[in-house]
Write a protein that holds these residues in place. Structure first.
Motif, mmCIF file in Angstrom:
data_model
loop_
_atom_site.group_PDB
_atom_site.id
_atom_site.type_symbol
_atom_site.label_atom_id
_atom_site.label_comp_id
_atom_site.label_asym_id
_atom_site.label_seq_id
_atom_site.Cartn_x
_atom_site.Cartn_y
_atom_site.Cartn_z
ATOM 1 N N ALA A 32 42.022 47.787 -12.998
ATOM 2 C CA ALA A 32 42.620 46.852 -12.038
ATOM 3 C C ALA A 32 43.851 47.453 -11.360
ATOM 4 C CB ALA A 32 42.983 45.542 -12.740
ATOM 5 N N LEU A 33 44.696 48.122 -12.137
ATOM 6 C CA LEU A 33 45.917 48.690 -11.567
ATOM 7 C C LEU A 33 45.605 49.827 -10.605
ATOM 8 C CD1 LEU A 33 48.132 48.723 -14.783
ATOM 9 C CD2 LEU A 33 48.362 47.209 -12.826
ATOM 10 N N VAL A 34 44.665 50.694 -10.979
ATOM 11 C CA VAL A 34 44.293 51.798 -10.084
ATOM 12 C C VAL A 34 43.651 51.259 -8.816
ATOM 13 C CG1 VAL A 34 42.779 53.792 -9.852
ATOM 14 C CG2 VAL A 34 44.111 53.486 -11.922
ATOM 15 N N TRP A 35 42.759 50.276 -8.970
ATOM 16 C CA TRP A 35 42.078 49.735 -7.797
ATOM 17 C C TRP A 35 43.063 49.057 -6.848
ATOM 18 C CZ3 TRP A 35 37.246 51.340 -8.992
ATOM 19 C CH2 TRP A 35 36.291 51.224 -7.995
ATOM 20 N N PHE A 36 43.989 48.293 -7.414
ATOM 21 C CA PHE A 36 44.982 47.630 -6.573
ATOM 22 C C PHE A 36 45.859 48.650 -5.850
ATOM 23 C CE2 PHE A 36 49.172 45.881 -5.815
ATOM 24 C CZ PHE A 36 48.897 44.650 -5.251
ATOM 25 N N THR A 37 46.301 49.692 -6.578
ATOM 26 C CA THR A 37 47.180 50.685 -5.980
ATOM 27 C C THR A 37 46.490 51.446 -4.863
ATOM 28 O OG1 THR A 37 48.329 50.931 -8.088
ATOM 29 C CG2 THR A 37 48.646 52.668 -6.482
ATOM 30 N N ARG A 38 45.273 51.862 -5.093
ATOM 31 C CA ARG A 38 44.541 52.622 -4.071
ATOM 32 C C ARG A 38 44.182 51.741 -2.877
ATOM 33 N NH1 ARG A 38 42.819 57.538 -4.999
ATOM 34 N NH2 ARG A 38 41.170 57.282 -3.459
ATOM 35 N N LEU B 30 43.216 40.122 -3.378
ATOM 36 C CA LEU B 30 44.193 41.116 -3.817
ATOM 37 C C LEU B 30 45.246 40.495 -4.730
ATOM 38 C CD1 LEU B 30 44.777 43.254 -0.611
ATOM 39 C CD2 LEU B 30 43.502 43.851 -2.657
ATOM 40 N N HIS B 31 45.658 39.248 -4.433
ATOM 41 C CA HIS B 31 46.603 38.568 -5.322
ATOM 42 C C HIS B 31 45.980 38.327 -6.699
ATOM 43 C CE1 HIS B 31 49.825 37.855 -2.449
ATOM 44 N NE2 HIS B 31 48.922 37.511 -1.544
ATOM 45 N N GLY B 32 44.704 37.949 -6.707
ATOM 46 C CA GLY B 32 44.027 37.787 -7.992
ATOM 47 C C GLY B 32 43.905 39.099 -8.736
ATOM 48 N N LEU B 33 43.652 40.194 -8.004
ATOM 49 C CA LEU B 33 43.553 41.505 -8.632
ATOM 50 C C LEU B 33 44.896 41.941 -9.213
ATOM 51 C CD1 LEU B 33 41.754 43.960 -9.185
ATOM 52 C CD2 LEU B 33 42.409 44.853 -6.951
ATOM 53 N N ARG B 34 45.963 41.586 -8.524
ATOM 54 C CA ARG B 34 47.289 41.931 -9.040
ATOM 55 C C ARG B 34 47.553 41.252 -10.372
ATOM 56 N NH1 ARG B 34 52.839 39.003 -7.207
ATOM 57 N NH2 ARG B 34 54.110 39.820 -8.910
ATOM 58 N N PHE C 198 54.855 36.544 -4.353
ATOM 59 C CA PHE C 198 53.484 36.884 -3.980
ATOM 60 C C PHE C 198 53.403 38.258 -3.319
ATOM 61 C CE2 PHE C 198 53.234 32.072 -3.449
ATOM 62 C CZ PHE C 198 52.742 31.883 -4.734
ATOM 63 N N GLY C 199 54.303 39.138 -3.690
ATOM 64 C CA GLY C 199 54.298 40.472 -3.094
ATOM 65 C C GLY C 199 53.141 41.311 -3.607
ATOM 66 N N LEU C 200 52.708 42.231 -2.754
ATOM 67 C CA LEU C 200 51.635 43.172 -3.107
ATOM 68 C C LEU C 200 52.231 44.581 -3.069
ATOM 69 C CD1 LEU C 200 48.690 41.650 -1.022
ATOM 70 C CD2 LEU C 200 49.168 41.344 -3.454
ATOM 71 N N SER C 201 52.873 44.968 -4.142
ATOM 72 C CA SER C 201 53.581 46.241 -4.209
ATOM 73 C C SER C 201 52.739 47.261 -4.958
ATOM 74 C CB SER C 201 54.938 46.065 -4.892
ATOM 75 O OG SER C 201 55.553 47.318 -5.083
ATOM 76 N N ALA C 202 52.310 48.290 -4.246
ATOM 77 C CA ALA C 202 51.574 49.374 -4.902
ATOM 78 C C ALA C 202 52.473 50.164 -5.837
ATOM 79 C CB ALA C 202 50.961 50.291 -3.841
ATOM 80 N N VAL C 203 53.751 50.254 -5.498
ATOM 81 C CA VAL C 203 54.688 50.990 -6.346
ATOM 82 C C VAL C 203 54.838 50.313 -7.708
ATOM 83 C CG1 VAL C 203 57.062 51.813 -6.548
ATOM 84 C CG2 VAL C 203 55.912 51.865 -4.329
#
Length: 401
Positions: free
Chosen positions: A142-148, A4-8, A95-100
């Protein structure tokens, strides 16, 4: 979690290359998918060593190892900011995973890139089609996949099976975007589009324009001329046949009107009657409007507001596919406020959610209180979940039904 970090980072860098990649290609560069994948791999590896600042910095700086292998100086200059960005995130341990945050980047991509791409087509169409467009598609994916993905519970999106399926689909779609960057594929697409346009659409358009539109214009103008001839005949001293008037000259028409023998109809009197009728209709409508405004302005007393069963009036509601749970909750609360205003509740600029709650009689106070709690989490703490958004929609429907 490392994936997920790589996807971000993949989404961030693809967003950057959707714009910067055009300039690299325009000045002789050839950006490829590897300028996105290698920094993403380095950053994902750096996240595994959060407790070791030196090691994670070295792993992030390893993304600069691709600089000597880039084919052109333009590629190196454009790639250097990407290296700095990855290294800075690793050093600051962001290293945050923020969907927003990623959802906001996706919305900015939709707002800006279409205008950018359309404008740059006039400068260098090949750079847009072979570099900027594939990078924009990759960024959107990538952005849509990460957010969903991150909208799900951690137990769901951290499961290996879920990540494997999501990663496989993302890789397939990214591969399609990579194919679009190949000149052979784009030449094939151009040839196919040209064949469809010139062999299929153009003959159909010519048939429609030549046989339908042109004939329709002739018929419309002919009928219009007949109508003018009928009006002129009202003032003429003799009955002029439609066909004769259609083929006559302007001087003949003036001669026919100028003669003083018996008129078929008193034209000025007819027009005066029509004008009087039109003025009477306008007067009636004006008086009716004034009476309605007078009744609306009369005070109605302090009668309590009763709940009316009407349809919910809301602003335009866009699909919530790419909205974060916080944004979806705030949208539902806006619909609740619109419903209150539609039923006579005056909301002042300084009113808070606590001031509004309970002021509209006939509504479910318990549902309003629960909706307010969810709204406060979304508005101030930004910790609303997908379940909160769904519950807010149910509460608004319950309140406004």
């Amino acid at each position: 979690m490392t994936a997920l970090h790589g996807l971000r980072i993949l989404g961030d860098l693809a967003f950057y290359y959707a714009f910067a990649g055009f300039f690299a290609a325009g000045f002789g560069g050839h950006p490829t998918i590897w300028v996105l994948l290698w920094p993403a791999v380095c950053f994902a590896a750096a996240t595994c060593f959060r407790g070791n600042p030196s090691l994670r910095t070295v792993l992030a700086l390893a993304s600069a190892a691709a600089l000597p292998f880039l084919p052109a100086r333009a590629d190196q200059l454009v790639y250097l900011p990407a290296v700095c960005y990855v290294t800075l995130l690793a050093v600051r341990e962001e290293f945050g995973l923020s969907a927003v945050q990623q959802g906001e980047r996706f919305r900015w991509l939709l707002r800006i890139w279409p205008l950018f791409g359309a404008a740059m087509l006039l400068w260098n169409a090949d750079a847009v089609l072979t570099t900027a467009l594939p990078m924009a598609i990759t960024a959107a994916l990538a952005l849509v996949w990460f957010t969903r993905t991150t909208r799900q519970d951690p137990e769901v999106y951290s499961a290996p099976s879920y990540l494997l399926i999501s990663g496989g689909l993302l890789a397939a779609l990214s591969g399609a975007a990579f194919l679009l960057s190949r000149s052979a594929v784009m030449n094939g697409v151009k040839a196919l589009a040209a064949a469809v346009y010139f062999k299929l659409l153009v003959p159909v358009l010519q048939l429609v324009l030549n046989n339908v539109v042109a004939y329709g214009i002739v018929v419309v103008f002919q009928k219009l001329w007949y109508a003018i001839a009928w009006v002129l005949a009202l003032f003429a001293n003799r009955q002029v046949a439609m066909g004769d008037l259609y083929e006559s000259r302007a001087g003949d028409v003036r001669d026919a009107i100028g003669e003083e023998s018996g008129l078929l109809m008193d034209g000025p009197r007819v027009l005066a009657g029509v004008a009087v009728l039109f003025a009477a209709v306008l007067l009636i409508l004006a008086v009716r409007h004034i009476l309605r405004r007078g009744r609306a302005a009369e005070p109605t007393g302090a009668a309590p507001m009763t709940k009316r069963r009407t349809s919910l009036r809301t602003r335009r509601r866009w699909p919530g596919l790419f909205l974060s749970p916080n944004a979806r909750v705030r949208r539902e609360y806006r619909a609740y406020l619109d419903y209150c205003e539609a039923h006579g509740l005056t909301i002042l600029r300084g009113d808070t959610s606590l001031d509004i709650m309970g002021r509209a009689s006939g509504m479910d106070y318990v549902a309003e209180a629960e909706l307010r709690e969810i709204y406060l989490r979304a508005r101030y703490a930004e910790t609303a979940t997908a379940e909160d958004a769904a519950r807010a929609a149910e509460l608004v429907k319950k309140i406004c039904e």
